[in-house]
Design a protein around this motif. Sequence first.
Motif, PDB file in Angstrom:
ATOM      1  N   ARG A   3       0.824  -1.202   0.000  1.00  0.00           N
ATOM      2  CA  ARG A   3       0.000   0.000   0.000  1.00  0.00           C
ATOM      3  C   ARG A   3       0.864   1.261   0.000  1.00  0.00           C
ATOM      4  N   LEU A  50       2.011   1.739  -3.503  1.00  0.00           N
ATOM      5  CA  LEU A  50       0.918   2.138  -4.409  1.00  0.00           C
ATOM      6  C   LEU A  50       0.432   3.558  -4.106  1.00  0.00           C
ATOM      7  N   LEU A  76       1.757   6.698  -5.838  1.00  0.00           N
ATOM      8  CA  LEU A  76       1.277   7.071  -7.176  1.00  0.00           C
ATOM      9  C   LEU A  76      -0.074   7.776  -7.034  1.00  0.00           C
ATOM     10  N   THR A  78      -3.730   5.855 -11.217  1.00  0.00           N
ATOM     11  CA  THR A  78      -2.598   5.075 -11.735  1.00  0.00           C
ATOM     12  C   THR A  78      -2.353   3.863 -10.840  1.00  0.00           C
ATOM     13  N   SER A  79      -2.399   4.062  -9.530  1.00  0.00           N
ATOM     14  CA  SER A  79      -2.127   2.926  -8.643  1.00  0.00           C
ATOM     15  C   SER A  79      -3.265   1.907  -8.718  1.00  0.00           C
ATOM     16  N   HIS A  80      -4.482   2.373  -8.909  1.00  0.00           N
ATOM     17  CA  HIS A  80      -5.621   1.471  -9.071  1.00  0.00           C
ATOM     18  C   HIS A  80      -5.421   0.613 -10.328  1.00  0.00           C
ATOM     19  N   ALA A 137      -2.541  -1.885  -9.821  1.00  0.00           N
ATOM     20  CA  ALA A 137      -2.902  -2.989  -8.920  1.00  0.00           C
ATOM     21  C   ALA A 137      -3.812  -3.982  -9.638  1.00  0.00           C
TER      22      ALA A 137
END
Length: 330
Positions: free
Chosen positions: A6, A9, A12, A16-18, A21
Amino acid sequence: MYSLIRSLLFRLDPETSHDLALRLLALTSRFSNTRKPVQAQAEHDQSLPLMGIRFPNPIGLAAGLDKQGTARDIFRRLGFGFVEIGTVTPEPQPGNPKPRMFRLEEHQALINRMGFNSVGLEQFKKNLAATSGNIVTGINIGKNATTPINESIGDYLTCLREVYTLADYIAINISSPNTEGLRQLQDRELLDTLLASLNREREHLSDKTGNRKPLAIKVAPDLDHSQVNAIAALIRSHSIDGIIATNTTVSRPGVENHPRQPSTQIIKLLHDNLQDEIPIIGVGGIHSPESALEKFEAGARLIQLYTGLIYQGPALVKRILDATGKIHRP
Ligand SMILES: Cc1cc2nc3c(=O)[nH]c(=O)nc-3n(C[C@H](O)[C@H](O)[C@H](O)COP(=O)(O)O)c2cc1C
């Protein structure tokens, strides 16, 4: 382990991190043995028969996380009993301009202004076909932003026909705050017409395929008492099989102060009206076993997670199963 992932992630920007992932999850699910779910699922197998579906456990993934239907297989391994994918719209559309997803870390909240970014039905079906479908799957359907609200029934009917055989249940999204006018569909007259058309089409598809698929509607948290009662009456009269309460709130104080209260309140009102006749899927602000229990106590038979999963990670699923496994009635 998840706190490390986390913290990487969360460096970002949220979207973008979603996306990253989800891509990692989709990749993992392709290369992992999807026939072997996590221990939690086997241990807590409640086989809940609701809406004519046997749910291995009552915890689902809420709509909007796997919008394009690419990653559903992995969620069974993470312990979920079901997933709801979408919202899918008939034609592809980009959604709102970015940035449109925000974190309020101090409140463990997400602000969603996505506006149904969707690959459209054609690509969505291809994405689904590339997954094994080892998990109970709801498909959440919506309308294109360019379709006027008084013509939106056509969009819902198109989606219903196209996803009918691919879904275990179909969720009718009339409550996202980010598509102009969408929530007007919760008004009595429009909802009456929409549900009558959808039910008629469902009966037709049911005769054609020999398979009656349940319909659920997803409602907003920002409804008053009389609106909730009107919706409950229409659900009954149009043979709708389930209700998902609730979608994202439009009230910022609702997010910052008591994220789960508005949805729990709506669940209570619905349950006072419908009792256990029509199952309620409770969603909104579930971050812990306690907040999951509140939803069950208010009358939900199933629950769904979104924001809690982002902040707490997949261990939240097992924690909730451990804490709530006992209270389920088959
Ligand atoms: C970024 C984001 C995107 C979402 N997209 C959808 C969507 O496409 N369709 C839908 O019905 N709900 C969507 N939702 C609403 C969630 O499914 C859920 O109802 C809401 O977030 C409350 O649950 P939570 O407090 O666990 O996040 C979205 C929520 C978020 C945060």
